[in-house]
Design an enzyme around this catalytic site. Structure first.
Site, PDB file in Angstrom:
ATOM      1  N   PRO A   2      -6.379 -74.433  48.450  1.00  0.00           N
ATOM      2  CA  PRO A   2      -6.063 -73.376  49.407  1.00  0.00           C
ATOM      3  C   PRO A   2      -6.519 -73.770  50.808  1.00  0.00           C
ATOM      4  O   PRO A   2      -7.648 -74.237  50.998  1.00  0.00           O
ATOM      5  CB  PRO A   2      -6.859 -72.179  48.869  1.00  0.00           C
ATOM      6  CG  PRO A   2      -6.994 -72.455  47.408  1.00  0.00           C
ATOM      7  CD  PRO A   2      -7.152 -73.940  47.302  1.00  0.00           C
ATOM      8  N   GLU A   3      -5.628 -73.589  51.779  1.00  0.00           N
ATOM      9  CA  GLU A   3      -5.938 -73.914  53.163  1.00  0.00           C
ATOM     10  C   GLU A   3      -6.088 -72.623  53.957  1.00  0.00           C
ATOM     11  O   GLU A   3      -6.121 -71.540  53.377  1.00  0.00           O
ATOM     12  CB  GLU A   3      -4.842 -74.824  53.727  1.00  0.00           C
ATOM     13  CG  GLU A   3      -4.681 -76.109  52.925  1.00  0.00           C
ATOM     14  CD  GLU A   3      -3.563 -77.019  53.440  1.00  0.00           C
ATOM     15  OE1 GLU A   3      -3.248 -76.951  54.649  1.00  0.00           O
ATOM     16  OE2 GLU A   3      -3.010 -77.789  52.644  1.00  0.00           O
TER      17      GLU A   3
END
Length: 295
Positions: A2-3
């Site tokens: 996840p960014e």
């Protein structure tokens, strides 16, 4: 992993259901989640804490408590948080559960077990993050000039420089590729070689790529999920990431996949031509040198 858009989406979904709620009971089932501390001890410390705010810094989720303490969560590759008011289904990958004072649960799931929970005392958060993350790319104070300062004298490829969390907080493989495509910059360009116009394009592209991801609630490729179990939709609108062999939306040339710093990297060989950019950079080098010497 996840960014920034994915973590920001999780934060926005959790904020209204967590703010003001007290951690009534905490169960930590995986010692790796809080090591080197004992799970039972961390769980006991968290019980009774009341959430004052849910924030984000780069890829970190920040649960601020009224006591001044902070629970810092990093989802790493496969971590996810699920909020539910019903019974929790059996899940072999569930690593922790927080029962809130209204009877609902926040469950933490992590297949590969790389995620971390860290309980920090008042005053410890900023020193901890200060050595690990750089500027927030969506912050109003983040400008093209500040980006140029971050990249100055960086001979590493621009892709690698942007992946360095000390350069910009929250950027990862997906959104760096998307931003470089938008800016028409080859991922192997030396970071220090970008001129002012390229820095302005890249600054605008970074923000546009991240804002697009947030608007679509992130990219669900495998493990990422929203706290209600839903999926993001950004994966349906990628310009280059994961599209090797498909035509570029801008020029029709087939997207190429290569590796930069050990990471799979997608780009358009025409829109982001390394040869053309190298020639342009070389021709403008004397002008840049004169500008620098006149400062």
């Amino acid at each position: 992993m996840p960014e920034l858009p994915e973590v920001e989406t999780v934060r926005a979904r959790l904020e209204p259901v967590l703010t003001g709620r007290r951690f009534e009971r905490v169960e930590i089932h995986d010692a790796r989640l809080v090591r080197p501390y004992e799970p039972a001890e961390v769980a006991a410390e968290l019980e009774g804490e009341r959430v004052a705010a849910v924030e984000r810094r780069g890829k970190y989720l920040i649960f601020r408590f009224e006591s001044g303490r902070v629970l810092l969560i990093h989802l790493r590759m496969t971590g996810s948080l699920r909020h539910t008011s019903g019974d929790l289904a059996e899940d072999p990958h569930r690593r922790a559960v927080v029962r809130l004072d209204n009877g609902s649960d926040v469950a933490y799931r992590d297949v590969r077990r790389f995620g971390t929970w860290l309980l920090l005392e008042p005053g410890e958060l900023e020193p901890y993050l200060g050595t690990r993350v750089g500027e927030e790319p969506l912050d109003a104070l983040f400008t093209a000039a500040r980006l140029g300062e971050r990249l100055a004298r960086r001979r590493a490829p621009i892709k690698s420089a942007l992946l360095d969390q000390r350069t910009l907080a929250g950027m990862g493989n997906i959104y760096v590729d998307e931003a470089l495509w938008r800016a028409k910059v080859h991922p192997l360009r030396a970071a220090e070689s970008l001129d002012r116009s390229e820095l302005r394009r890249l600054h605008k592209a970074v923000r546009a790529a991240l804002e697009a991801g947030i608007a679509r609630q992130g990219s669900t490729l495998r493990d990422y999920a929203l706290p209600d179990g839903g999926s993001g939709s950004m994966q349906h609108e990628f310009k280059v990431y994961g599209r090797g062999g498909e035509p570029c939306d801008r020029c029709g040339t087939l997207i190429v996949k290569t590796r930069v710093g050990g990471r799979g990297t997608y780009f358009c060989p025409v829109c982001q031509s390394l040869e053309a950019q190298a020639a342009s950079s070389a021709s403008s080098a004397p002008a840049r040198s004169r500008r620098q010497s006149s400062v």
